[in-house]
Write a protein that holds these residues in place. Structure first.
Motif, PDB file in Angstrom:
ATOM      1  N   ALA A   1       4.554   6.053   4.336  1.00 44.81           N
ATOM      2  CA  ALA A   1       4.898   6.697   3.064  1.00 44.81           C
ATOM      3  C   ALA A   1       5.536   8.056   3.298  1.00 44.81           C
ATOM      4  O   ALA A   1       6.498   8.439   2.612  1.00 44.81           O
ATOM      5  N   ARG A   2       5.011   8.770   4.274  1.00 41.90           N
ATOM      6  CA  ARG A   2       5.524  10.128   4.552  1.00 41.90           C
ATOM      7  C   ARG A   2       6.964  10.104   5.074  1.00 41.90           C
ATOM      8  O   ARG A   2       7.743  11.029   4.808  1.00 41.90           O
ATOM      9  N   ILE A   3       7.337   9.064   5.815  1.00 42.26           N
ATOM     10  CA  ILE A   3       8.672   9.035   6.430  1.00 42.26           C
ATOM     11  C   ILE A   3       9.680   8.220   5.622  1.00 42.26           C
ATOM     12  O   ILE A   3      10.836   8.104   6.033  1.00 42.26           O
ATOM     13  N   SER A   4       9.256   7.667   4.468  1.00 43.81           N
ATOM     14  CA  SER A   4      10.116   6.720   3.740  1.00 43.81           C
ATOM     15  C   SER A   4      10.642   7.244   2.414  1.00 43.81           C
ATOM     16  O   SER A   4      11.157   6.467   1.606  1.00 43.81           O
ATOM     17  N   ARG A   5      10.530   8.531   2.177  1.00 41.94           N
ATOM     18  CA  ARG A   5      11.022   9.076   0.911  1.00 41.94           C
ATOM     19  C   ARG A   5      12.524   8.820   0.746  1.00 41.94           C
ATOM     20  O   ARG A   5      13.306   8.979   1.680  1.00 41.94           O
ATOM     21  N   ALA A  48       0.832  -1.207   0.000  1.00 43.88           N
ATOM     22  CA  ALA A  48       0.000   0.000   0.000  1.00 43.88           C
ATOM     23  C   ALA A  48       0.864   1.252   0.000  1.00 43.88           C
ATOM     24  O   ALA A  48       0.548   2.251  -0.664  1.00 43.88           O
ATOM     25  N   THR A  49       1.971   1.211   0.721  1.00 40.41           N
ATOM     26  CA  THR A  49       2.877   2.356   0.788  1.00 40.41           C
ATOM     27  C   THR A  49       3.545   2.612  -0.551  1.00 40.41           C
ATOM     28  O   THR A  49       3.690   3.764  -0.981  1.00 40.41           O
ATOM     29  N   ILE A  50       3.944   1.554  -1.240  1.00 34.25           N
ATOM     30  CA  ILE A  50       4.566   1.696  -2.565  1.00 34.25           C
ATOM     31  C   ILE A  50       3.616   2.393  -3.529  1.00 34.25           C
ATOM     32  O   ILE A  50       3.994   3.344  -4.230  1.00 34.25           O
ATOM     33  N   LEU A  51       2.369   1.938  -3.560  1.00 38.82           N
ATOM     34  CA  LEU A  51       1.365   2.525  -4.450  1.00 38.82           C
ATOM     35  C   LEU A  51       1.117   3.986  -4.091  1.00 38.82           C
ATOM     36  O   LEU A  51       1.072   4.867  -4.966  1.00 38.82           O
ATOM     37  N   LEU A 101       1.783   7.521  -6.385  1.00 40.12           N
ATOM     38  CA  LEU A 101       0.685   8.401  -6.775  1.00 40.12           C
ATOM     39  C   LEU A 101       0.882   9.817  -6.235  1.00 40.12           C
ATOM     40  O   LEU A 101       0.566  10.793  -6.921  1.00 40.12           O
ATOM     41  N   HIS A 102       1.411   9.930  -5.017  1.00 36.45           N
ATOM     42  CA  HIS A 102       1.533  11.259  -4.417  1.00 36.45           C
ATOM     43  C   HIS A 102       2.793  11.988  -4.891  1.00 36.45           C
ATOM     44  O   HIS A 102       2.718  13.136  -5.335  1.00 36.45           O
ATOM     45  N   TYR A 103       3.932  11.338  -4.805  1.00 33.75           N
ATOM     46  CA  TYR A 103       5.184  12.023  -5.093  1.00 33.75           C
ATOM     47  C   TYR A 103       5.543  12.037  -6.584  1.00 33.75           C
ATOM     48  O   TYR A 103       6.213  12.958  -7.046  1.00 33.75           O
ATOM     49  N   ASN A 104       5.106  11.027  -7.337  1.00 36.43           N
ATOM     50  CA  ASN A 104       5.425  10.986  -8.763  1.00 36.43           C
ATOM     51  C   ASN A 104       4.332  11.593  -9.632  1.00 36.43           C
ATOM     52  O   ASN A 104       4.630  12.219 -10.646  1.00 36.43           O
ATOM     53  N   LYS A 105       3.074  11.396  -9.225  1.00 36.22           N
ATOM     54  CA  LYS A 105       1.971  11.894 -10.039  1.00 36.22           C
ATOM     55  C   LYS A 105       1.276  13.118  -9.439  1.00 36.22           C
ATOM     56  O   LYS A 105       0.392  13.702 -10.071  1.00 36.22           O
ATOM     57  N   GLY A 106       1.653  13.482  -8.206  1.00 40.70           N
ATOM     58  CA  GLY A 106       1.085  14.679  -7.607  1.00 40.70           C
ATOM     59  C   GLY A 106      -0.353  14.552  -7.153  1.00 40.70           C
ATOM     60  O   GLY A 106      -1.057  15.553  -6.990  1.00 40.70           O
ATOM     61  N   LEU A 107      -0.818  13.331  -6.926  1.00 42.69           N
ATOM     62  CA  LEU A 107      -2.190  13.105  -6.491  1.00 42.69           C
ATOM     63  C   LEU A 107      -2.286  13.161  -4.964  1.00 42.69           C
ATOM     64  O   LEU A 107      -1.294  12.950  -4.263  1.00 42.69           O
ATOM     65  N   PRO A 108      -3.474  13.432  -4.433  1.00 43.27           N
ATOM     66  CA  PRO A 108      -3.623  13.577  -2.978  1.00 43.27           C
ATOM     67  C   PRO A 108      -3.250  12.308  -2.216  1.00 43.27           C
ATOM     68  O   PRO A 108      -3.487  11.197  -2.688  1.00 43.27           O
ATOM     69  N   MET A 109      -2.688  12.486  -1.035  1.00 42.76           N
ATOM     70  CA  MET A 109      -2.310  11.362  -0.179  1.00 42.76           C
ATOM     71  C   MET A 109      -3.522  10.991   0.684  1.00 42.76           C
ATOM     72  O   MET A 109      -3.640  11.425   1.833  1.00 42.76           O
ATOM     73  N   LYS A 110      -4.402  10.180   0.114  1.00 44.46           N
ATOM     74  CA  LYS A 110      -5.625   9.789   0.801  1.00 44.46           C
ATOM     75  C   LYS A 110      -5.847   8.281   0.664  1.00 44.46           C
ATOM     76  O   LYS A 110      -5.337   7.662  -0.276  1.00 44.46           O
ATOM     77  N   PRO A 111      -6.629   7.681   1.579  1.00 43.61           N
ATOM     78  CA  PRO A 111      -6.887   6.237   1.488  1.00 43.61           C
ATOM     79  C   PRO A 111      -7.517   5.809   0.166  1.00 43.61           C
ATOM     80  O   PRO A 111      -7.314   4.681  -0.283  1.00 43.61           O
ATOM     81  N   ARG A 112      -8.277   6.694  -0.461  1.00 47.41           N
ATOM     82  CA  ARG A 112      -8.900   6.338  -1.732  1.00 47.41           C
ATOM     83  C   ARG A 112      -7.865   5.994  -2.806  1.00 47.41           C
ATOM     84  O   ARG A 112      -8.207   5.381  -3.830  1.00 47.41           O
ATOM     85  N   GLY A 149      -1.524  -3.476  -7.748  1.00 39.84           N
ATOM     86  CA  GLY A 149      -1.159  -2.091  -8.010  1.00 39.84           C
ATOM     87  C   GLY A 149       0.291  -1.804  -7.683  1.00 39.84           C
ATOM     88  O   GLY A 149       0.987  -1.091  -8.422  1.00 39.84           O
ATOM     89  N   ALA A 150       0.791  -2.357  -6.580  1.00 38.12           N
ATOM     90  CA  ALA A 150       2.189  -2.140  -6.186  1.00 38.12           C
ATOM     91  C   ALA A 150       3.150  -2.766  -7.193  1.00 38.12           C
ATOM     92  O   ALA A 150       4.213  -2.201  -7.478  1.00 38.12           O
ATOM     93  N   VAL A 151       2.781  -3.920  -7.724  1.00 41.13           N
ATOM     94  CA  VAL A 151       3.626  -4.582  -8.733  1.00 41.13           C
ATOM     95  C   VAL A 151       3.695  -3.742  -9.999  1.00 41.13           C
ATOM     96  O   VAL A 151       4.773  -3.563 -10.602  1.00 41.13           O
ATOM     97  N   GLN A 152       2.544  -3.193 -10.420  1.00 43.95           N
ATOM     98  CA  GLN A 152       2.515  -2.333 -11.610  1.00 43.95           C
ATOM     99  C   GLN A 152       3.374  -1.093 -11.414  1.00 43.95           C
ATOM    100  O   GLN A 152       4.112  -0.678 -12.313  1.00 43.95           O
ATOM    101  N   VAL A 153       3.288  -0.512 -10.213  1.00 43.84           N
ATOM    102  CA  VAL A 153       4.092   0.674  -9.903  1.00 43.84           C
ATOM    103  C   VAL A 153       5.578   0.334  -9.922  1.00 43.84           C
ATOM    104  O   VAL A 153       6.394   1.093 -10.462  1.00 43.84           O
ATOM    105  N   ALA A 154       5.951  -0.806  -9.350  1.00 40.16           N
ATOM    106  CA  ALA A 154       7.354  -1.220  -9.322  1.00 40.16           C
ATOM    107  C   ALA A 154       7.902  -1.361 -10.740  1.00 40.16           C
ATOM    108  O   ALA A 154       9.026  -0.914 -11.029  1.00 40.16           O
TER     109      ALA A 154
END
Length: 526
Positions: A339-343, A158-161, A165-176, A494-499
């Protein structure tokens, strides 16, 4: 879809009103008719465990296996968060990770769960209750519940995905965000009903999982203060304890992750290590070390069987399924926090830290505390089990400390560690709720502090209603875990696709292929 349609640093009023209103309604109904609320939750709990228990078992196991496969594949080299170097040092980073799960109950469960399984061996194994042969099964079952699978669901796939989305695509950091593999960017639209529901159930689940343990650990600290110092164990004491916890957590969360939260986490882990070393030296050292190794071996040998066990449904509902529901309820917001602490960390570093290092540290802690209690019980039957049966988890901890030299000093250390652990849980959860409502990884200070205060006030109200209200809201997290577990499912692929996508962007896949081609050409030429 235009960027302004979903990116906002303002509080999502719809999510805030519905999730906050639900929590307030729960407290009001508990005040009006607690037995009715308990009955609703117990019935819902039974249905959730019956129809979703097997799914949760497979989900957690699959999440762990896929994560390990990613970590030790070429995709493990993928760096997350669009940062070349980690923003947090390794100790600081792991300390903040450790304070997410251990604090939510692992401090006192470390004493009671191994002892409970030792006195009554789980139904999967041969009944060797109360004997030396029962130590390994008891520890192994505790390791399963607080080990690899539990930690992995809190912050790996979940953290990878989420980081992509947040740092690479600029989308909101939300559970959705976890539904992105199914719905794409439409899930982030302000008018997305499914997206709002995902955020709401995640916030309600983690709020229940925070308010329950906050009040519960307040009760346990009250018992410990009474045992050590003779302080009256009453409602006033418990409310003062919760108030102190809230003050510490509010100061921590106000100063932010890079200051207050990380500092409190580092101090807390340091104190816990010191306490564990003291117990290890003063307690049955060889017994603890030997049983950690043999218990871990027994756990690994039987891990798959324990993880997928479907025999005694009543036992499962009380133990494994309850824990899986509890941790699933925490999962979305814990993934946000990690996710916030693992950049700047690689996928391999993330998976190893969360799925291997943190579980092994947790298992060792359970062996130090629980193993000390089991050794004392073997020597003098009833010395730990008696207090455990009469006074519950806090009584078990104090009884174990009483068996050791400098027991009073160790008991005080245990109370301090518990106090700081709970504060670190509340500050990190309050931070992630604020992130979920705004979509920003730097929510306003007042929003973060607001949620700390809300959790504290609601926990005080529940304490005033009665201890059963604390148990009721803690059990309700298993009910809320039903929709959350569906939310977590798309992260498996989703995490596999992102990787794969990040590996291509970072030219990790290309380098691997070119290296293979060069090797093949050299072989042909030779």
């Amino acid at each position: 879809m235009r960027k302004q349609d979903y990116v906002t640093n303002q509080t999502d009023k719809t999510v805030f009103i519905i999730s906050g209103g639900f929590l307030i309604l729960f407290v009001i109904l508990s005040m009006m008719n607690l037995s009715m609320v308990e009955n609703w939750i117990n019935q819902s709990f039974a249905v959730s465990a019956k129809f979703f228990g097997s799914y949760w078992e497979v989900l957690l196991l699959a999440n762990f296996v896929i994560g390990i496969a990613l970590a030790f594949s070429k995709y493990g080299k993928v760096r997350l968060g669009k940062m070349e170097k980690p923003e947090n040092g390794y100790y600081r980073w792991v300390a903040m990770i450790l304070c997410t799960l251990l604090a939510s109950g692992g401090v006192f469960w470390a004493a009671s769960e191994p002892m409970t399984h030792f006195l009554s061996i789980p139904p999967l194994f041969e009944d060797t209750s109360g004997t030396l042969a029962g130590v390994e099964p008891a520890l192994a079952q505790s390791f399963l519940h607080w080990g690899f699978l539990a930690w992995a669901i809190l912050g790996t796939l979940a953290t990878i995905l989420l980081m992509y989305l947040h740092y690479n695509k600029g989308l909101p950091m939300k559970p959705r965000a976890f539904l992105y593999p199914v719905f794409g960017e439409k899930i982030f639209h302000k008018k997305s009903v499914i997206g709002s529901i995902a955020d709401i159930v995640s916030i309600i689940a983690v709020a229940a999982g925070t308010m329950g343990p906050l009040g519960f650990l307040g009760l346990q600290l009250g018992y410990g203060l009474h045992h050590v110092f003779g302080v009256p164990n009453n409602l006033t004491t418990n409310i003062i304890i919760v108030g102190l916890l809230i003050v510490i957590a509010a100061i921590s969360v106000a100063t932010g992750i890079d200051r207050g939260i990380q500092l409190l986490s580092r101090v807390n882990v340091g104190l816990t290590v010191l306490l564990a070393v003291c117990i290890l030296i003063l307690g049955p050292t060889l017994f603890i070390l030997n049983k950690f190794v043999s218990g871990q071996g027994f756990h690994l040998q039987n891990m798959l069987t324990m993880a997928l066990y479907q025999g005694d449904q009543a036992w499962l509902g009380w133990w494994t399924v309850f824990f899986w529901g509890w941790f699933l309820g925490y999962a979305p917001l814990m993934a946000i926090f990690i996710a916030r602490i693992s950049r700047g960390r690689t996928i391999r570093e993330l998976i190893i830290a969360v799925s291997i290092v943190a579980p092994l540290v947790t298992n060792f802690w359970f062996t130090v505390v629980g193993g000390t209690g089991i050794k004392a019980e073997l020597a003098t039957p009833g010395v730990i089990s008696g207090p455990l049966n009469d006074g519950g988890m806090p009584a078990a901890v104090m009884a174990i400390m009483d068996q050791l030299p400098l027991g009073a000093v160790l008991a005080i250390g245990f109370l301090i560690v518990t106090l700081v652990f709970v504060a670190t849980t509340v500050d990190s959860i309050s931070y992630t709720v604020a992130v979920s409502l705004t979509g920003s990884d730097e929510p306003h200070k007042m929003i973060r502090v607001f949620w700390v205060v809300i959790f504290g006030l609601m926990s005080m109200m529940l304490l005033a209603i009665g201890e059963n209200s604390i148990a009721a809201i803690q059990n309700s997290i298993v009910v809320t875990a039903v929709p959350v577990s569906i939310l977590m499912l798309p992260t498996l692929w989703g995490a596999v696709q992102v990787a794969k996508k990040l590996a291509a962007e970072q030219k990790i896949t290309v380098r691997s292929e070119s290296t293979n081609k060069s090797s093949s050409n050299s072989t042909r030429e030779a």
